[in-house]
Design a protein around this motif. Structure first.
Motif, PDB file in Angstrom:
ATOM      1  N   ARG A 130       0.922  -0.716  -6.597  1.00 11.80           N
ATOM      2  CA  ARG A 130       0.531  -1.773  -5.666  1.00 11.80           C
ATOM      3  C   ARG A 130       0.525  -3.157  -6.325  1.00 11.80           C
ATOM      4  O   ARG A 130       0.058  -3.325  -7.443  1.00 11.80           O
ATOM      5  CB  ARG A 130      -0.841  -1.472  -5.089  1.00 11.80           C
ATOM      6  N   ASN A 131       1.098  -4.126  -5.613  1.00 14.90           N
ATOM      7  CA  ASN A 131       1.179  -5.549  -5.998  1.00 14.90           C
ATOM      8  C   ASN A 131       2.184  -5.851  -7.095  1.00 14.90           C
ATOM      9  O   ASN A 131       2.266  -6.993  -7.554  1.00 14.90           O
ATOM     10  CB  ASN A 131      -0.191  -6.119  -6.377  1.00 14.90           C
ATOM     11  N   GLU A 190      -0.041   4.350  -5.304  1.00 19.13           N
ATOM     12  CA  GLU A 190      -1.116   3.349  -5.378  1.00 19.13           C
ATOM     13  C   GLU A 190      -1.092   2.591  -6.702  1.00 19.13           C
ATOM     14  O   GLU A 190      -1.435   1.417  -6.763  1.00 19.13           O
ATOM     15  CB  GLU A 190      -2.493   3.992  -5.177  1.00 19.13           C
ATOM     16  N   ARG A 227       0.814  -1.217   0.000  1.00 17.01           N
ATOM     17  CA  ARG A 227       0.000   0.000   0.000  1.00 17.01           C
ATOM     18  C   ARG A 227       0.846   1.265   0.000  1.00 17.01           C
ATOM     19  O   ARG A 227       1.980   1.275   0.448  1.00 17.01           O
ATOM     20  CB  ARG A 227      -0.892   0.024   1.238  1.00 17.01           C
ATOM     21  N   VAL A 273       5.784   3.801  -0.514  1.00 19.70           N
ATOM     22  CA  VAL A 273       5.019   2.552  -0.510  1.00 19.70           C
ATOM     23  C   VAL A 273       5.622   1.603   0.520  1.00 19.70           C
ATOM     24  O   VAL A 273       6.821   1.637   0.790  1.00 19.70           O
ATOM     25  CB  VAL A 273       5.021   1.858  -1.896  1.00 19.70           C
TER      26      VAL A 273
END
Length: 188
Positions: A76-77, A73, A10, A18
């Protein structure tokens, strides 16, 4: 050879930081400011680490060009990949890179074959060896010293001391026989 060293989590705050989920035991080497990390094909492209810090036990990174929460954002991932010499070994003899373990034969302490390591799954609580069984199927073996007392990369072998039930075949619900010898299929 590229190794996954972290997964971006996040956004933290409004200035582009992050959180990251570490996948390396050497974050100070792999995730140092100035490091350029590849990402999965088709994602953000290479990312350069601008700064890093620990906050409440979590590593926070800021990447060059990412200056706000929206940019953070968007990452993310995404998996971060470091280029590593395939012959490089970790400093600790009890540590291994995933690519060193994949393909190794797995046997019990009694010498009985279990299968071959297909992959290493990195879970929050511990790592698991995903082992393909000779007769089909797979078994997940916790990668802890009590269960995996020996890894010999040169001999291409992993020795396991499985607790009762770990290597037992589990019925999959598709056919097979039940307690009274029936085939498990209902007739209609």
């Amino acid at each position: 050879m590229e190794l996954v060293v972290a997964r971006i989590g996040r956004a933290h705050g409004i200035k582009g930081e992050v959180s990251v989920e570490l996948r390396t035991d050497e974050p100070e080497l792999r995730l140092a400011p100035g490091s350029v990390l590849a990402t999965e094909p088709g994602t953000a492209g290479p990312l350069t680490i601008e700064s890093g810090r620990v906050h409440s036990g979590r590593l926070l990174l800021r990447f060059a060009g990412v200056t706000d929460r929206t940019g953070a954002e968007a990452l993310r991932n995404i998996l971060l990949l470091a280029d590593v010499d395939p012959d490089e070994l970790p400093d600790d003899p009890e540590e291994f890179y995933d690519h060193q373990l994949v393909g190794l034969d797995v046997v019990t302490t009694a010498g009985e074959p279990v299968g071959a390591v297909r992959e290493v799954a990195h879970l929050p609580s511990q790592d698991l060896l995903i082992v393909v069984r000779p007769g089909g199927g797979e078994v997940m073996i916790p990668f802890v010293t009590e269960i995996v007392p020996e890894v010999d990369v040169r001999e291409r072998r992993v020795v396991v001391a499985p607790p009762p039930g770990l290597l037992e075949d589990v019925p999959d619900g598709d056919g097979g026989t039940d307690a009274d010898g029936q085939d498990g299929q209902e007739s209609r």
